[in-house]
Design a protein around this motif. Sequence first.
Motif, PDB file in Angstrom:
ATOM      1  N   SER A 194       0.787  -1.237   0.000  1.00  0.00           N
ATOM      2  CA  SER A 194       0.000   0.000   0.000  1.00  0.00           C
ATOM      3  C   SER A 194       0.814   1.278   0.000  1.00  0.00           C
ATOM      4  O   SER A 194       0.241   2.356  -0.154  1.00  0.00           O
ATOM      5  N   ILE A 236      -6.562  -1.440   1.544  1.00  0.00           N
ATOM      6  CA  ILE A 236      -5.445  -2.159   0.939  1.00  0.00           C
ATOM      7  C   ILE A 236      -4.394  -2.481   1.994  1.00  0.00           C
ATOM      8  O   ILE A 236      -3.772  -3.549   1.966  1.00  0.00           O
ATOM      9  N   LEU A 251      -5.422  -5.734  -4.900  1.00  0.00           N
ATOM     10  CA  LEU A 251      -4.094  -5.369  -4.406  1.00  0.00           C
ATOM     11  C   LEU A 251      -3.232  -4.759  -5.503  1.00  0.00           C
ATOM     12  O   LEU A 251      -2.531  -3.768  -5.281  1.00  0.00           O
ATOM     13  N   ALA A 291      -5.264  -1.397  -7.313  1.00  0.00           N
ATOM     14  CA  ALA A 291      -5.642  -0.251  -6.480  1.00  0.00           C
ATOM     15  C   ALA A 291      -4.599   0.859  -6.497  1.00  0.00           C
ATOM     16  O   ALA A 291      -4.921   2.016  -6.253  1.00  0.00           O
TER      17      ALA A 291
END
Length: 271
Positions: free
Chosen positions: A17, A111, A155, A158
């Motif tokens: 992330s 995330i 994942l 995003a």
Amino acid sequence: QSLREYARGITGGLLFSLPMLYTMELWWAGFIASPIRLLAYMLVGLFLLLGYNHYVGIRGTHTLVEGLLESAEEMGMGLLVTGFVLWLSGRITLDMDISEITGKMVVESMIVAIGISVGKAQLGGGQENEDQQEEDTREPHFISQLNIAMCGAVLIAANVAPTEEIVAIALETATFKLIIMAFVSMLIVAGVLYYTNFRGAEQWVIKPGSSMDVLTGTIMMYAVALTASAFMLWFFGRFDGLALRPAVAEMVVLGFPASLGASAGRLLIQS
């Protein structure tokens, strides 16, 4: 052992992330997102966490309540990690409105939470990892692989879903190139799952009995990628005021990285 799990989880959360935590479009999305969209975003995130923890999670055998508690714990950790990084980078401050702080944290934390779950389950090593592998008697089945493919698609995709570049590419790309992009996306899915001996494919891909099975499996995974793309684009407001053609074009453009996540990412986060 719990501290090691948490450390692995935080590492996984940041690994997946950190680009999002540094992306301006996500800060803005958190500021303008409506409460309905934020609630839908959190519910989808919780659903993906529940599925991942049930089918892959480090505990191996979850009851529904245990899975829900672990998912809630990971969501809480995701919010804490997100809040700390955004505070550290000056993206949230104490003089901001509470709705702006909450929006930014919720948008970023989904995330992070999924990355935490993946990190706890997949980043272990040594004897701990060997014990988990010895106990792993899971078999691939349709529902579990759809859920995990959705996690992989989210994942990977995003990180670019909220950016203006997706809109620009979709509006500026000719229709025949979009068709080629969709075809290449499905070729990637088919290659990863059935032809390249990708790590985890032998265990987690249901063996095709014919070329029709390969085609069906490929289309299903690409449909998962497009579904994940559509949800993310809707959440970030990329469909607002658009006609059908540019909306579909955006889905195809984002579906390219999402299809990589639904195939290769799906295998890696459970292998």
